[in-house]
Structure formats: structure tokens, C-alpha cells
Write an enzyme that holds these catalytic residues in place. Structure first.
Site, PDB file in Angstrom:
ATOM      1  N   GLY A 184       2.241   9.250  -2.791  1.00 30.38           N
ATOM      2  CA  GLY A 184       3.506   8.909  -3.446  1.00 30.38           C
ATOM      3  C   GLY A 184       3.523   9.003  -4.953  1.00 30.38           C
TER       4      GLY A 184
ATOM      5  N   PRO B 207      -2.798  11.268  -1.763  1.00 34.76           N
ATOM      6  CG  PRO B 207      -3.950  11.825  -3.712  1.00 34.76           C
ATOM      7  CD  PRO B 207      -4.127  11.151  -2.392  1.00 34.76           C
ATOM      8  N   GLY B 208      -0.440  13.890  -2.382  1.00 32.33           N
ATOM      9  CA  GLY B 208      -0.145  15.302  -2.169  1.00 32.33           C
ATOM     10  C   GLY B 208       0.391  15.880  -3.470  1.00 32.33           C
ATOM     11  NE  ARG B 209       6.269  14.321  -5.205  1.00 29.70           N
ATOM     12  CZ  ARG B 209       7.342  14.781  -4.565  1.00 29.70           C
ATOM     13  NH1 ARG B 209       7.982  15.822  -5.027  1.00 29.70           N
ATOM     14  NH2 ARG B 209       7.771  14.175  -3.478  1.00 29.70           N
TER      15      ARG B 209
ATOM     16  NE  ARG C 278      10.416  18.708  -3.862  1.00 28.61           N
ATOM     17  CZ  ARG C 278      10.824  18.063  -4.926  1.00 28.61           C
ATOM     18  NH1 ARG C 278      11.124  18.723  -6.024  1.00 28.61           N
ATOM     19  NH2 ARG C 278      10.941  16.759  -4.911  1.00 28.61           N
TER      20      ARG C 278
ATOM     21  CE1 TYR D  60      14.063  15.709   0.406  1.00 23.42           C
ATOM     22  CE2 TYR D  60      12.848  17.362  -0.823  1.00 23.42           C
ATOM     23  CZ  TYR D  60      13.000  16.577   0.291  1.00 23.42           C
ATOM     24  OH  TYR D  60      12.074  16.660   1.297  1.00 23.42           O
TER      25      TYR D  60
ATOM     26  CB  CYS E 167      25.009  33.906   3.624  1.00 26.61           C
ATOM     27  SG  CYS E 167      24.654  35.629   3.316  1.00 26.61           S
ATOM     28  CD  GLU E 168      23.453  27.556   4.367  1.00 26.61           C
ATOM     29  OE1 GLU E 168      24.021  26.504   4.003  1.00 26.61           O
ATOM     30  OE2 GLU E 168      22.853  27.684   5.438  1.00 26.61           O
TER      31      GLU E 168
ATOM     32  CE1 TYR F 153       5.260  17.185   0.847  1.00 28.49           C
ATOM     33  CE2 TYR F 153       5.269  16.495  -1.451  1.00 28.49           C
ATOM     34  CZ  TYR F 153       4.855  16.315  -0.149  1.00 28.49           C
ATOM     35  OH  TYR F 153       4.025  15.275   0.160  1.00 28.49           O
TER      36      TYR F 153
HETATM   37  N1  LLP Z   1       0.795  10.111   3.265  1.00 28.96           N
HETATM   38  C1  LLP Z   1       1.818  10.133   4.143  1.00 28.96           C
HETATM   39  C2  LLP Z   1       1.700   9.356   5.369  1.00 28.96           C
HETATM   40  C3  LLP Z   1       2.980  10.883   3.850  1.00 28.96           C
HETATM   41  O1  LLP Z   1       3.980  10.882   4.722  1.00 28.96           O
HETATM   42  C4  LLP Z   1       3.057  11.622   2.653  1.00 28.96           C
HETATM   43  C5  LLP Z   1       4.268  12.412   2.333  1.00 28.96           C
HETATM   44  C6  LLP Z   1       1.966  11.589   1.773  1.00 28.96           C
HETATM   45  C7  LLP Z   1       0.846  10.823   2.106  1.00 28.96           C
HETATM   46  C8  LLP Z   1       1.944  12.349   0.483  1.00 28.96           C
HETATM   47  O2  LLP Z   1       2.945  11.954  -0.391  1.00 28.96           O
HETATM   48  P1  LLP Z   1       2.975  12.479  -1.903  1.00 28.96           P
HETATM   49  O3  LLP Z   1       1.735  11.956  -2.583  1.00 28.96           O
HETATM   50  O4  LLP Z   1       2.994  13.968  -1.872  1.00 28.96           O
HETATM   51  O5  LLP Z   1       4.204  11.905  -2.458  1.00 28.96           O
HETATM   52  N2  LLP Z   1       9.399  16.958   0.896  1.00 28.96           N
HETATM   53  C9  LLP Z   1       9.521  15.859  -0.052  1.00 28.96           C
HETATM   54  C10 LLP Z   1       8.358  14.918   0.018  1.00 28.96           C
HETATM   55  C11 LLP Z   1       8.113  14.358   1.416  1.00 28.96           C
HETATM   56  C12 LLP Z   1       6.839  13.559   1.491  1.00 28.96           C
HETATM   57  C13 LLP Z   1       6.471  13.261   2.897  1.00 28.96           C
HETATM   58  N3  LLP Z   1       5.292  12.452   3.065  1.00 28.96           N
HETATM   59  C14 LLP Z   1       9.730  16.441  -1.451  1.00 28.96           C
HETATM   60  O6  LLP Z   1       9.748  17.655  -1.589  1.00 28.96           O
HETATM   61  O7  LLP Z   1       9.920  15.692  -2.387  1.00 28.96           O
END
Ligand code: LLP
Length: 434
Positions: free
Chosen positions: A235, A270-272, A308, A312, A342-343, A371
Site C-alpha cells: 500500500g 509492497p508492489g507499487r 489507470r 481511477y 473506440c471509447e 499496474y
Molecule cells: N498485498 C495485497 C493483499 C494486495 O491486494 C495488494 C494490492 C498488495 C499487497 C500491493 O499493494 P501496493 O503496495 O502495490 O499498493 N490497480 C490499482 C491497485 C490495486 C492494488 C491491489 N492490491 C492501481 O492501479 O492503483
């Protein structure tokens, strides 16, 4: 070199566009390493483990970088599990999260010895009990709790409130723990949460964290002696335009007390944060259009490549490659940056002041390492973009552009169905009329 710096490397971007074509995603491995190390440093005061959330960017090149750094992986499907394994993550270093794990996914990951399955419901626990008994294999589980905490992120990416589908509601957790205790082969190792995504204010972690600390004490009082970790999910918010990112130090200050107060290892997912600003999407201007006081720059990238903005209303920094950043306001025009899909919702940026981009010009969209490609599709039968990894002084295509043939893999025409004698009899299926 984050996305903003990458955009300054005009000759490199032109080379990549020429050789790999456009649209193309470009990821800087160096930025991923810098982000990872900063996080590890910030968390170093407590025992911790970083599990990269593969859904942000599952490109094998990017995954290899995280594997080399020593991260574990957080996956949400068997597809992500297979990707992680392909680059060398041990099954034991993988966490399986998600609200709708299928039986076959649970069976396969248990058989392979997955590190942790974050359980989200009593039914899922039941499935795991059956699978573990049938395979006679130990299963390490965590419980993902819904701590009922709101974040300031986009409503679609908030997950920690009581009315969301995610996690086990706090009042139901102890019951679930009692059930888990009674099941042979299951070992409850973690209590966890994931509050949502793009969180810039650490307060939500603090509030939810104190609930988790209380909960851990109650779980232990039921006789659970196997807890090893407290999982705070992912997050961490990054800077896209002018927001203030959640810096690793501020994040650490909010979450390390969970480890200290419980004596458990801190897991983070973490992902993002790790990959978001490592990526740019490079596209070419195809056309310019004017309509009723509006100007459009039509790119060869579209919402199918980067969803995105459409989904969003996300704002990504966009720049005309090679145009003088300091060009005076009068040299700029207000434009919507759109794609060929086409949107009307197909836009990558709206009301942007950019130096005039002529057909053929390259535009770079920043902050798309997370993402971006992972949410792309082939809508409008548009082959998905190529992906390039830059590592120091070298770059390479890490996923080739999809071909037109790729678009139709697995499909067949009615003649082909006939030739394969593949028609089935609808009447053969038993059904009851209501
Ligand atoms: N752990 C779980 C259980 C999750 O569901 C997620 C993301 C993460 C970790 C990693 O979250 P991050 O650190 O990346 O915030 N598509 C959306 C974001 C959806 C996130 C879904 N879950 C966007 O483009 O903003």
C-alpha cells in the site's frame, strides 16, 4: 534512475522506440533496487521480510531483479505463482493472498510447499483442511484480518473497511482461529492485513496496527504458539504528480511497533512502491485533432495499454520526449492525450499543457511500472505492448510485443470446430427447469 530521469535520456528512448517499436513499457532495474534497499534499511530495526506483490508487475525481467535482491513474492493466483517460480523464487518464499482462491490453486500451492496461505474465510479454511488431510502435508497459514480502517486512497483501492469483501471481519477472527487449531496439519503462523493501495498518510497503518497487536494477544491466549509473523500488507503510496509519497522511514515508524510489541517478524507486501516509478510507457503521436475548442493528441497507446487514467481517473505525468521542459507557457498547448480505442473514456491524460507534439513525436508517460502492463488487455484486438528492461548501460526486450497471431491463440472458426468434430450435444446436459 526513476521514470522522470529516464524521460531525459532522449537518445536512449529514441533507440528503444526504433528497435522495439511503440507503444513500449520501459523499466529501470536500478530504480527497483534503490527502492528495495531503502525499504530494507528503514525496516532494519526489527526482524522483517519483504514479499514483492507480483500483481503490480509480473514481467519476468522485473521479477528476476526482485528475486536477486532477496525478496519473497506475494501472489494472488496460480498464474502469478508460476511466474514467481519461473524466475527462481522458492515456493517457501511465496505468500498466497486473495479473496477467491480456487481449489485447484490451493491444492497446487500446498503440494509445492508454499510459504504461507493468507486465509480469508471459514470456507477457505475448510478447503485447506481437506487438502492437507488428503495430501498429508503441513500447511502454513495466516489469517488476513479486515481491521475496519479507512484510507484516503481511491475508493476502488481501499480494502480495509468492514464493508469490503477483503479479509476476515475482526469479530469473526477468534472463531476462525479456534477452528484452525482443531485441524491437524494446519499451522497458524501469521496475522495480517492489507489496507489498500497508494496510501500516503501512515495514520491508517498506526490505527489498524494497534488493532492487530490486540488481536495477536487474544489469539495467543487461545493457545496458539505457532505465530511467526505479523503481515502489514502493501500500500505504500508513491509520487505520481504532486502528492507526497509515503517515504519508507515514515512507513517504518508506523509499522515497526507491530513487530516490537508482538515479538513477531514483520512481513510487508509492497508492489507499487518498488516498481511504480521505475516504469515509463513510450508512445508515438499518430494524429492531432481539434474539436469545438478542444485539442487532442492521438497516440498509438490507449486505455488497453494503460487503464489507470480511465478506471481511477489516475494522473500520470506526460512529457513530449526531447521537447524543452522549460519551454515557455506560450509555446505550449492544452491538449487531451488520447488513444485509438473506440471509447470516450480512452484517455491517458486530460487538459495537459504540453509543447506541441507533431505526428511521429514520442511521448513518455511516467509512473507506470506498477499496474500498467499488468492491467493491460487486448481490447479492440490491439496486441499488447512490448516490455523493455534497462539495467545500467544495457537494455533488452523482456517481453516481445504480441503478434497478430497471438491475438487468436486458442480460438477457432466454426469450420475448424466442425473439422475437429468438436460440437457437443446441448441436450446431453442434464438440467432442471425451475
Ligand atoms: N498485498 C495485497 C493483499 C494486495 O491486494 C495488494 C494490492 C498488495 C499487497 C500491493 O499493494 P501496493 O503496495 O502495490 O499498493 N490497480 C490499482 C491497485 C490495486 C492494488 C491491489 N492490491 C492501481 O492501479 O492503483
Amino acid at each position: 534512475m526513476g521514470a522522470r530521469l529516464l524521460i531525459e535520456r532522449v537518445a536512449l528512448l529514441e533507440d528503444i522506440a526504433r528497435d522495439a517499436g511503440t507503444p513500449v513499457y520501459i523499466y529501470d532495474a536500478g530504480h527497483v533496487r534503490t527502492q528495495y534497499r531503502a525499504l530494507i534499511r528503514a525496516l532494519s530495526a526489527v526482524p522483517h521480510r519483504v514479499f514483492y506483490s507480483v500483481k503490480a508487475n509480473g514481467n519476468l525481467g522485473v521479477l528476476s531483479v526482485l528475486h536477486e535482491l532477496g525478496a519473497g513474492a506475494d501472489v494472488v493466483s496460480i498464474g502469478e505463482f508460476v511466474r514467481a517460480r519461473r524466475v527462481g523464487f522458492r515456493a517457501a518464499d511465496v505468500i498466497f493472498s486473495g479473496v477467491g482462491k480456487r481449489l485447484d490453486e490451493l491444492r497446487r500451492t500446498v503440494r509445492d510447499g508454499i510459504g504461507l496461505i493468507n486465509v480469508e474465510s471459514a470456507e477457505e479454511l475448510g478447503h485447506l483442511a481437506d487438502i492437507a488431510a488428503a495430501l498429508k502435508l503441513p500447511v502454513r497459514i495466516g489469517i488476513r484480518v479486515n481491521p475496519d480502517v479507512k484510507t484516503k486512497a481511491h475508493p476502488y483501492t481501499q480494502t480495509g473497511e468492514a464493508d469490503k469483501k477483503f479479509g476476515v471481519p475482526l469479530p469473526q477472527v477468534l472463531d476462525l482461529v479456534r477452528r484452525a487449531l482443531a485441524i491437524p496439519f494446519l499451522r497458524l503462523e501469521s496475522i495480517g492485513m492489507h489496507l489498500g493501495s497508494q496510501i500516503c498518510d501512515p495514520q491508517a497503518y498506526v490505527t489498524a496496527g494497534s488493532r492487530i497487536v490486540d488481536l495477536v494477544a487474544k489469539v495467543r491466549s487461545l493457545g496458539v504458539e505457532t505465530l511467526r509473523a505479523v503481515d502489514v500488507g502493501g500500500g505504500l503510496g508513491i509520487r505520481y504528480t504532486d502528492e507526497s509519497a509515503l517515504e519508507p522511514e515514515a512507513f517504518a515508524a508506523a509499522v515497526t511497533p507491530l513487530a516490537r510489541e508482538t515479538g513477531l517478524t514483520l512481513f510487508v507486501e509492497p508492489g507499487r512502491y518498488l516498481v511504480g516509478n521505475a516504469g515509463v510507457l513510450l508512445a508515438r503521436c499518430l494524429y492531432r485533432k481539434k474539436a469545438l475548442g478542444k485539442a487532442f493528441v492521438v497516440l498509438d497507446a490507449a486505455m488497453n495499454d494503460l487503464l489507470r487514467p480511465s478506471l481511477y481517473g489516475a494522473e500520470h505525468h506526460i512529457q513530449v520526449v526531447g521537447a524543452d521542459r522549460a519551454s515557455p507557457a506560450e509555446g505550449r498547448e492544452r491538449v487531451d492525450i488520447v488513444g485509438p480505442v473506440c471509447e470516450t473514456g480512452d484517455f491517458l491524460g486530460r487538459d495537459r499543457y504540453l509543447p506541441a507534439a507533431q505526428p511521429g513525436a514520442l511521448l513518455a508517460i511516467s509512473g507506470v511500472g506498477a499496474y500498467g502492463f499488468s492491467m493491460s488487455s487486448t481490447y479492440n484486438s490491439r496486441p499488447r505492448a512490448a516490455e523493455v528492461v534497462i539495467d545500467g548501460e544495457r537494455w533488452a526486450v523482456a517481453r516481445r510485443r504480441e503478434s497478430l497471431e497471438d491475438l487468436m491463440v486458442g480460438e477457432r472458426t466454426l469450420d475448424e470446430i466442425e473439422a475437429a468434430d468438436a460440437w457437443r450435444d446441448t441436450a446431453a446436459a442434464e438440467f432442471e427447469t425451475p
